[in-house]
Design a protein around this motif. Structure first.
Motif, PDB file in Angstrom:
ATOM      1  N   LEU A  91       0.820  -1.213   0.000  1.00  0.00           N
ATOM      2  CA  LEU A  91       0.000   0.000   0.000  1.00  0.00           C
ATOM      3  C   LEU A  91       0.855   1.263   0.000  1.00  0.00           C
ATOM      4  O   LEU A  91       0.510   2.250  -0.663  1.00  0.00           O
ATOM      5  CB  LEU A  91      -0.955  -0.006   1.190  1.00  0.00           C
ATOM      6  CG  LEU A  91      -2.107  -1.009   1.086  1.00  0.00           C
ATOM      7  CD1 LEU A  91      -2.911  -1.027   2.377  1.00  0.00           C
ATOM      8  CD2 LEU A  91      -2.998  -0.688  -0.106  1.00  0.00           C
ATOM      9  N   ALA A  92       1.973   1.244   0.725  1.00  0.00           N
ATOM     10  CA  ALA A  92       2.855   2.410   0.730  1.00  0.00           C
ATOM     11  C   ALA A  92       3.364   2.686  -0.683  1.00  0.00           C
ATOM     12  O   ALA A  92       3.401   3.844  -1.116  1.00  0.00           O
ATOM     13  CB  ALA A  92       4.026   2.179   1.688  1.00  0.00           C
ATOM     14  N   HIS A  93       3.721   1.649  -1.409  1.00  0.00           N
ATOM     15  CA  HIS A  93       4.188   1.815  -2.788  1.00  0.00           C
ATOM     16  C   HIS A  93       3.039   2.224  -3.706  1.00  0.00           C
ATOM     17  O   HIS A  93       3.202   3.050  -4.596  1.00  0.00           O
ATOM     18  CB  HIS A  93       4.833   0.534  -3.304  1.00  0.00           C
ATOM     19  CG  HIS A  93       6.191   0.279  -2.728  1.00  0.00           C
ATOM     20  ND1 HIS A  93       6.494   0.433  -1.400  1.00  0.00           N
ATOM     21  CD2 HIS A  93       7.341  -0.123  -3.315  1.00  0.00           C
ATOM     22  CE1 HIS A  93       7.751   0.135  -1.186  1.00  0.00           C
ATOM     23  NE2 HIS A  93       8.302  -0.212  -2.335  1.00  0.00           N
ATOM     24  N   ALA A  94       1.875   1.642  -3.481  1.00  0.00           N
ATOM     25  CA  ALA A  94       0.731   1.941  -4.337  1.00  0.00           C
ATOM     26  C   ALA A  94       0.333   3.406  -4.227  1.00  0.00           C
ATOM     27  O   ALA A  94       0.024   4.048  -5.233  1.00  0.00           O
ATOM     28  CB  ALA A  94      -0.448   1.039  -3.963  1.00  0.00           C
ATOM     29  N   PHE A  95       0.351   3.949  -3.023  1.00  0.00           N
ATOM     30  CA  PHE A  95      -0.078   5.331  -2.843  1.00  0.00           C
ATOM     31  C   PHE A  95       0.947   6.340  -3.351  1.00  0.00           C
ATOM     32  O   PHE A  95       0.641   7.510  -3.493  1.00  0.00           O
ATOM     33  CB  PHE A  95      -0.443   5.608  -1.383  1.00  0.00           C
ATOM     34  CG  PHE A  95      -1.781   5.034  -1.002  1.00  0.00           C
ATOM     35  CD1 PHE A  95      -2.942   5.481  -1.605  1.00  0.00           C
ATOM     36  CD2 PHE A  95      -1.869   4.015  -0.066  1.00  0.00           C
ATOM     37  CE1 PHE A  95      -4.182   4.954  -1.270  1.00  0.00           C
ATOM     38  CE2 PHE A  95      -3.102   3.478   0.270  1.00  0.00           C
ATOM     39  CZ  PHE A  95      -4.261   3.941  -0.324  1.00  0.00           C
ATOM     40  N   ARG A 102      -4.215   7.632 -10.177  1.00  0.00           N
ATOM     41  CA  ARG A 102      -5.084   7.976 -11.299  1.00  0.00           C
ATOM     42  C   ARG A 102      -6.261   7.009 -11.356  1.00  0.00           C
ATOM     43  O   ARG A 102      -7.419   7.414 -11.511  1.00  0.00           O
ATOM     44  CB  ARG A 102      -4.303   7.936 -12.619  1.00  0.00           C
ATOM     45  CG  ARG A 102      -5.121   8.383 -13.841  1.00  0.00           C
ATOM     46  CD  ARG A 102      -4.362   8.204 -15.136  1.00  0.00           C
ATOM     47  NE  ARG A 102      -4.065   6.793 -15.441  1.00  0.00           N
ATOM     48  CZ  ARG A 102      -4.981   5.890 -15.838  1.00  0.00           C
ATOM     49  NH1 ARG A 102      -6.235   6.232 -15.960  1.00  0.00           N
ATOM     50  NH2 ARG A 102      -4.615   4.670 -16.113  1.00  0.00           N
ATOM     51  N   ILE A 103      -5.993   5.727 -11.190  1.00  0.00           N
ATOM     52  CA  ILE A 103      -7.049   4.706 -11.214  1.00  0.00           C
ATOM     53  C   ILE A 103      -7.978   4.885 -10.008  1.00  0.00           C
ATOM     54  O   ILE A 103      -9.200   4.810 -10.125  1.00  0.00           O
ATOM     55  CB  ILE A 103      -6.443   3.292 -11.239  1.00  0.00           C
ATOM     56  CG1 ILE A 103      -5.712   3.063 -12.555  1.00  0.00           C
ATOM     57  CG2 ILE A 103      -7.514   2.223 -11.015  1.00  0.00           C
ATOM     58  CD1 ILE A 103      -4.831   1.809 -12.571  1.00  0.00           C
ATOM     59  N   LEU A 104      -7.403   5.133  -8.842  1.00  0.00           N
ATOM     60  CA  LEU A 104      -8.174   5.242  -7.608  1.00  0.00           C
ATOM     61  C   LEU A 104      -9.139   6.417  -7.651  1.00  0.00           C
ATOM     62  O   LEU A 104     -10.291   6.305  -7.248  1.00  0.00           O
ATOM     63  CB  LEU A 104      -7.217   5.388  -6.413  1.00  0.00           C
ATOM     64  CG  LEU A 104      -7.849   5.406  -5.037  1.00  0.00           C
ATOM     65  CD1 LEU A 104      -8.556   4.102  -4.736  1.00  0.00           C
ATOM     66  CD2 LEU A 104      -6.773   5.674  -3.976  1.00  0.00           C
ATOM     67  N   PHE A 105      -8.691   7.544  -8.164  1.00  0.00           N
ATOM     68  CA  PHE A 105      -9.519   8.746  -8.163  1.00  0.00           C
ATOM     69  C   PHE A 105     -10.121   9.062  -9.533  1.00  0.00           C
ATOM     70  O   PHE A 105     -10.409  10.193  -9.850  1.00  0.00           O
ATOM     71  CB  PHE A 105      -8.699   9.933  -7.641  1.00  0.00           C
ATOM     72  CG  PHE A 105      -8.331   9.758  -6.210  1.00  0.00           C
ATOM     73  CD1 PHE A 105      -9.300   9.841  -5.220  1.00  0.00           C
ATOM     74  CD2 PHE A 105      -7.011   9.500  -5.847  1.00  0.00           C
ATOM     75  CE1 PHE A 105      -8.963   9.681  -3.878  1.00  0.00           C
ATOM     76  CE2 PHE A 105      -6.668   9.335  -4.516  1.00  0.00           C
ATOM     77  CZ  PHE A 105      -7.649   9.419  -3.518  1.00  0.00           C
ATOM     78  N   LYS A 106     -10.307   8.073 -10.322  1.00  0.00           N
ATOM     79  CA  LYS A 106     -10.871   8.200 -11.660  1.00  0.00           C
ATOM     80  C   LYS A 106     -12.276   8.731 -11.603  1.00  0.00           C
ATOM     81  O   LYS A 106     -13.079   8.444 -10.807  1.00  0.00           O
ATOM     82  CB  LYS A 106     -10.848   6.832 -12.339  1.00  0.00           C
ATOM     83  CG  LYS A 106     -10.996   6.871 -13.811  1.00  0.00           C
ATOM     84  CD  LYS A 106     -10.821   5.459 -14.310  1.00  0.00           C
ATOM     85  CE  LYS A 106     -10.587   5.455 -15.797  1.00  0.00           C
ATOM     86  NZ  LYS A 106     -10.410   4.128 -16.316  1.00  0.00           N
TER      87      LYS A 106
END
Length: 106
Positions: A91-95, A102-106
């Motif tokens: 998760l640290a790397h993903a954020f 971009r995918i998360l806040f699409k």
């Protein structure tokens, strides 16, 4: 068996607390039927001190602690420390990934 200290270790006390909460919030008559004992036996397990100075619930709680086990609600999901750490790193790397954000806040 020698008498144990009056206070249970914190983890055993936590086990005891969870067991007692579950028993007190349940229908003890139905629980007794499921384990094939009289309901009065459950009550005595919570209150009657044995020769070691512990109730049966305190003894079971201490036993679980001594062998490295703990009581958790059935609905809880177990995750080993290794899996938790791997998830934290992921998760640290993903954020910090612009693509993930971009995918998360699409």
């Amino acid at each position: 068996m020698s008498k144990l200290l009056n206070e249970l270790p914190a983890s055993a006390s936590n086990n005891e607390s969870l067991i007692l909460q579950a028993l007190n919030s349940s229908n003890q008559r139905q629980v007794a039927e499921k384990v094939r004992v009289d309901a009065s036996i459950l009550s005595r397990m919570k209150t009657d001190k044995k020769s070691n100075g512990l109730t049966e619930v305190e003894f079971i709680s201490s036993l679980l602690t001594a062998i490295g086990l703990k009581v958790v609600p059935e609905s809880d999901v177990y995750c080993s420390p290794a899996i938790a750490e791997a998830t934290r790193v992921y998760l640290a790397h993903a954020f910090t990934s612009p693509e993930y954000m971009r995918i998360l806040f699409k």
